[in-house]
Write a protein that holds these residues in place. Structure first.
Motif, PDB file in Angstrom:
ATOM      1  N   TRP A  60     -21.539 -18.299  36.233  1.00  0.00           N
ATOM      2  CA  TRP A  60     -22.366 -17.832  35.133  1.00  0.00           C
ATOM      3  C   TRP A  60     -22.372 -18.772  33.936  1.00  0.00           C
ATOM      4  CZ3 TRP A  60     -19.222 -12.663  34.218  1.00  0.00           C
ATOM      5  CH2 TRP A  60     -17.945 -12.964  33.775  1.00  0.00           C
ATOM      6  N   SER A  61     -23.425 -18.646  33.132  1.00  0.00           N
ATOM      7  CA  SER A  61     -23.482 -19.157  31.767  1.00  0.00           C
ATOM      8  C   SER A  61     -23.488 -17.921  30.877  1.00  0.00           C
ATOM      9  CB  SER A  61     -24.739 -19.982  31.532  1.00  0.00           C
ATOM     10  OG  SER A  61     -24.741 -21.160  32.309  1.00  0.00           O
ATOM     11  N   ILE A  62     -22.550 -17.852  29.935  1.00  0.00           N
ATOM     12  CA  ILE A  62     -22.387 -16.611  29.172  1.00  0.00           C
ATOM     13  C   ILE A  62     -22.302 -16.873  27.674  1.00  0.00           C
ATOM     14  CG2 ILE A  62     -21.322 -15.274  31.014  1.00  0.00           C
ATOM     15  CD1 ILE A  62     -18.566 -15.913  29.756  1.00  0.00           C
ATOM     16  N   TRP A  63     -22.938 -15.991  26.930  1.00  0.00           N
ATOM     17  CA  TRP A  63     -22.677 -15.820  25.503  1.00  0.00           C
ATOM     18  C   TRP A  63     -21.736 -14.632  25.374  1.00  0.00           C
ATOM     19  CZ3 TRP A  63     -24.536 -19.115  21.815  1.00  0.00           C
ATOM     20  CH2 TRP A  63     -25.604 -19.955  22.177  1.00  0.00           C
ATOM     21  N   TRP A  64     -20.790 -14.693  24.453  1.00  0.00           N
ATOM     22  CA  TRP A  64     -19.805 -13.613  24.376  1.00  0.00           C
ATOM     23  C   TRP A  64     -19.308 -13.448  22.942  1.00  0.00           C
ATOM     24  CZ3 TRP A  64     -15.202 -15.433  22.495  1.00  0.00           C
ATOM     25  CH2 TRP A  64     -14.949 -16.811  22.648  1.00  0.00           C
ATOM     26  N   LEU A  65     -18.812 -12.258  22.652  1.00  0.00           N
ATOM     27  CA  LEU A  65     -18.215 -11.999  21.337  1.00  0.00           C
ATOM     28  C   LEU A  65     -17.236 -10.839  21.426  1.00  0.00           C
ATOM     29  CD1 LEU A  65     -20.715 -10.154  18.963  1.00  0.00           C
ATOM     30  CD2 LEU A  65     -21.165 -10.478  21.376  1.00  0.00           C
ATOM     31  N   HIS A  66     -16.261 -10.865  20.508  1.00  0.00           N
ATOM     32  CA  HIS A  66     -15.294  -9.783  20.325  1.00  0.00           C
ATOM     33  C   HIS A  66     -15.628  -9.096  19.007  1.00  0.00           C
ATOM     34  CE1 HIS A  66     -11.852 -11.434  23.057  1.00  0.00           C
ATOM     35  NE2 HIS A  66     -13.029 -11.890  23.466  1.00  0.00           N
ATOM     36  N   VAL A  67     -15.682  -7.749  19.028  1.00  0.00           N
ATOM     37  CA  VAL A  67     -16.101  -6.990  17.852  1.00  0.00           C
ATOM     38  C   VAL A  67     -15.113  -5.859  17.596  1.00  0.00           C
ATOM     39  CG1 VAL A  67     -18.018  -5.798  16.737  1.00  0.00           C
ATOM     40  CG2 VAL A  67     -18.488  -7.443  18.562  1.00  0.00           C
ATOM     41  N   THR A  68     -14.824  -5.628  16.318  1.00  0.00           N
ATOM     42  CA  THR A  68     -13.955  -4.523  15.926  1.00  0.00           C
ATOM     43  C   THR A  68     -14.474  -3.946  14.616  1.00  0.00           C
ATOM     44  OG1 THR A  68     -11.636  -3.871  15.619  1.00  0.00           O
ATOM     45  CG2 THR A  68     -12.313  -5.973  14.645  1.00  0.00           C
ATOM     46  N   GLY A  69     -13.806  -2.923  14.081  1.00  0.00           N
ATOM     47  CA  GLY A  69     -14.212  -2.316  12.819  1.00  0.00           C
ATOM     48  C   GLY A  69     -14.373  -0.813  12.931  1.00  0.00           C
ATOM     49  N   ALA A  70     -14.471  -0.155  11.781  1.00  0.00           N
ATOM     50  CA  ALA A  70     -14.509   1.307  11.733  1.00  0.00           C
ATOM     51  C   ALA A  70     -15.746   1.886  12.405  1.00  0.00           C
ATOM     52  CB  ALA A  70     -14.449   1.770  10.273  1.00  0.00           C
ATOM     53  N   ASP A  71     -16.857   1.166  12.401  1.00  0.00           N
ATOM     54  CA  ASP A  71     -18.098   1.685  12.982  1.00  0.00           C
ATOM     55  C   ASP A  71     -18.210   1.431  14.484  1.00  0.00           C
ATOM     56  OD1 ASP A  71     -18.869   2.615  10.543  1.00  0.00           O
ATOM     57  OD2 ASP A  71     -20.292   0.992  10.124  1.00  0.00           O
ATOM     58  N   LEU A  72     -17.271   0.687  15.057  1.00  0.00           N
ATOM     59  CA  LEU A  72     -17.398   0.324  16.470  1.00  0.00           C
ATOM     60  C   LEU A  72     -17.453   1.542  17.395  1.00  0.00           C
ATOM     61  CD1 LEU A  72     -17.533  -1.903  18.617  1.00  0.00           C
ATOM     62  CD2 LEU A  72     -15.023  -1.879  18.650  1.00  0.00           C
ATOM     63  N   PRO A  73     -16.601   2.563  17.244  1.00  0.00           N
ATOM     64  CA  PRO A  73     -16.677   3.693  18.182  1.00  0.00           C
ATOM     65  C   PRO A  73     -18.051   4.349  18.227  1.00  0.00           C
ATOM     66  CG  PRO A  73     -14.619   3.766  16.957  1.00  0.00           C
ATOM     67  CD  PRO A  73     -15.449   2.704  16.314  1.00  0.00           C
ATOM     68  N   ASP A  74     -18.682   4.535  17.067  1.00  0.00           N
ATOM     69  CA  ASP A  74     -20.006   5.155  17.041  1.00  0.00           C
ATOM     70  C   ASP A  74     -21.041   4.250  17.704  1.00  0.00           C
ATOM     71  OD1 ASP A  74     -19.105   7.425  15.778  1.00  0.00           O
ATOM     72  OD2 ASP A  74     -19.655   6.750  13.769  1.00  0.00           O
ATOM     73  N   LEU A  75     -20.938   2.949  17.494  1.00  0.00           N
ATOM     74  CA  LEU A  75     -21.879   2.024  18.112  1.00  0.00           C
ATOM     75  C   LEU A  75     -21.709   2.005  19.631  1.00  0.00           C
ATOM     76  CD1 LEU A  75     -21.686  -0.861  15.518  1.00  0.00           C
ATOM     77  CD2 LEU A  75     -23.741   0.440  16.090  1.00  0.00           C
ATOM     78  N   LEU A  76     -20.462   2.023  20.092  1.00  0.00           N
ATOM     79  CA  LEU A  76     -20.227   2.047  21.537  1.00  0.00           C
ATOM     80  C   LEU A  76     -20.790   3.324  22.155  1.00  0.00           C
ATOM     81  CD1 LEU A  76     -16.594   0.621  21.854  1.00  0.00           C
ATOM     82  CD2 LEU A  76     -18.766  -0.568  22.207  1.00  0.00           C
ATOM     83  N   ALA A  77     -20.628   4.439  21.456  1.00  0.00           N
ATOM     84  CA  ALA A  77     -21.166   5.695  21.963  1.00  0.00           C
ATOM     85  C   ALA A  77     -22.689   5.641  22.046  1.00  0.00           C
ATOM     86  CB  ALA A  77     -20.722   6.855  21.072  1.00  0.00           C
ATOM     87  N   ALA A  78     -23.323   5.013  21.051  1.00  0.00           N
ATOM     88  CA  ALA A  78     -24.775   4.913  21.047  1.00  0.00           C
ATOM     89  C   ALA A  78     -25.276   3.985  22.148  1.00  0.00           C
ATOM     90  CB  ALA A  78     -25.257   4.415  19.686  1.00  0.00           C
ATOM     91  N   ILE A  79     -24.523   2.943  22.429  1.00  0.00           N
ATOM     92  CA  ILE A  79     -24.924   1.989  23.478  1.00  0.00           C
ATOM     93  C   ILE A  79     -24.801   2.622  24.850  1.00  0.00           C
ATOM     94  CG2 ILE A  79     -24.279  -0.195  24.585  1.00  0.00           C
ATOM     95  CD1 ILE A  79     -23.470  -1.154  21.738  1.00  0.00           C
ATOM     96  N   GLY A  80     -23.775   3.457  25.049  1.00  0.00           N
ATOM     97  CA  GLY A  80     -23.654   4.209  26.287  1.00  0.00           C
ATOM     98  C   GLY A  80     -22.987   3.477  27.429  1.00  0.00           C
ATOM     99  N   LEU A  81     -22.433   2.298  27.179  1.00  0.00           N
ATOM    100  CA  LEU A  81     -21.672   1.607  28.217  1.00  0.00           C
ATOM    101  C   LEU A  81     -20.207   1.991  28.075  1.00  0.00           C
ATOM    102  CD1 LEU A  81     -23.282  -1.963  28.104  1.00  0.00           C
ATOM    103  CD2 LEU A  81     -23.852  -0.051  29.602  1.00  0.00           C
ATOM    104  N   ASP A  82     -19.547   2.251  29.194  1.00  0.00           N
ATOM    105  CA  ASP A  82     -18.158   2.681  29.147  1.00  0.00           C
ATOM    106  C   ASP A  82     -17.435   2.181  30.388  1.00  0.00           C
ATOM    107  OD1 ASP A  82     -19.042   4.360  31.202  1.00  0.00           O
ATOM    108  OD2 ASP A  82     -19.267   6.089  29.866  1.00  0.00           O
ATOM    109  N   LEU A  83     -16.227   2.658  30.584  1.00  0.00           N
ATOM    110  CA  LEU A  83     -15.406   2.189  31.693  1.00  0.00           C
ATOM    111  C   LEU A  83     -16.066   2.464  33.041  1.00  0.00           C
ATOM    112  CD1 LEU A  83     -12.710   0.919  32.537  1.00  0.00           C
ATOM    113  CD2 LEU A  83     -11.715   3.222  32.499  1.00  0.00           C
ATOM    114  N   ALA A  84     -16.764   3.596  33.150  1.00  0.00           N
ATOM    115  CA  ALA A  84     -17.410   3.944  34.420  1.00  0.00           C
ATOM    116  C   ALA A  84     -18.667   3.128  34.670  1.00  0.00           C
ATOM    117  CB  ALA A  84     -17.745   5.436  34.432  1.00  0.00           C
TER     118      ALA A  84
END
Length: 298
Positions: free
Chosen positions: A102-126
């Motif tokens: 692969w050729s990949i762009w990547w980033l690591h993200v953290t912060g207080a708003d991250l949980p809400d953003l992850l929930a909105a995106i809908g991607l999870d462990l499953a």
């Protein structure tokens, strides 16, 4: 033997951990902070194992080629045009495909708003992967994050990077909504354009394939991607051209033909309009950059 980094033409930007800790204690970067970002072109033998995960959520955009990630003893394949999300603290390992790395762009993200953003995106462990409705725009956003982090380590640069990351994550959340309301026909056309990058096309022909009138198709395509069909294809082609400029020594004329431009000079004008420099200058500038050192936790 697998490699963590060190790929020709790569970009790699990592905040010193004390600086990241300070940024998380002040607004607005306490809400969202990019701690690491980069680009690994044609990353043959790329692989990472994090037995305790990373402190941040990791987003990987596969621009070309393929790879896979294993989490919770489940393997998830990652293909061109897809996004992989690895939750914080989640043990994982990922590798580039042996035959089509692969050729990949990547980033690591953290912060207080991250949980809400992850929930909105809908991607999870499953379900950690999903097609990016517009991988070109997503790559542009991560590239702008890299540019912000490369500029300096001031609060303004970190804030600018956080803003681009917010845009990216909000776009991924919006794409989840679009998938739920049904844009399968547009996604199918996007996949067709990616798979037949150098071939000629007509908007009326694509509209007929999608089952829409030309005007309705054009409006719907723009609503999903943010670009006209012509601009979308141009950006797809220029993304592939940038990869070839960085990972091969092929002539500019050969690369132009590879991405659908038999006229090298027209290709160069189009490339400059997107990348801001000529293909020759882009190759020279990027390959002359010295990669930064990365931390053990990346």
């Amino acid at each position: 033997m697998y490699l963590r980094d060190g790929f020709p033409g790569q970009r790699l930007h990592v905040l010193p951990r004390p600086l990241a800790k300070q940024a998380l204690q002040r607004s607005p970067t306490s809400r969202l902070l990019v701690t690491d970002a980069g680009y690994f072109p044609h990353a043959a033998r790329h692989g990472r194992v994090r037995r305790t995960g990373a402190a941040e959520a990791i987003f990987i955009l596969c621009e070309a080629g393929a790879g896979w990630c294993e989490m919770g003893e489940v393997r998830h394949d990652v293909h061109a045009g897809e996004v992989l999300m690895i939750p914080p603290r989640q043990p994982h390992r990922y590798y580039a495909d042996d035959s089509d790395p692969w050729s990949i762009w990547w980033l690591h993200v953290t912060g207080a708003d991250l949980p809400d953003l992850l929930a909105a995106i809908g991607l999870d462990l499953a379900r950690p992967t999903a097609p990016a409705a517009d991988p070109v725009q997503a790559a542009d956003l991560i590239e702008s994050i890299c540019n912000d982090l490369a500029r300096d380590e001031t609060s303004s640069s970190l804030t600018a990077a956080a803003g681009a990351a917010w845009h990216l994550l909000a776009q991924l959340a919006a794409e989840r909504h679009r998938r739920s309301v049904g844009d399968a026909s547009i996604n199918r056309i996007q996949a067709h354009l990616r798979e037949h990058l150098a071939e000629s096309f007509s908007v009326p022909g694509l509209a007929a394939d999608a089952g829409f009138s030309t005007s309705h198709f054009s409006a719907r395509f723009h609503a999903v991607t943010g670009f006209s069909v012509t601009e979308y294809v141009k950006r797809l082609r220029m993304a592939r051209a940038r990869e070839l400029l960085l990972t091969t020594d092929r002539s500019i004329a050969d690369i132009a033909a590879e991405v659908g431009y038999p006229d090298q000079f027209y290709f160069s004008r189009q490339f400059r309009a997107v990348a801001g420099s000529s293909p020759r200058h882009f190759r020279r500038r990027v390959t002359d950059e010295t990669p930064a050192d990365g931390p053990l936790s990346r």
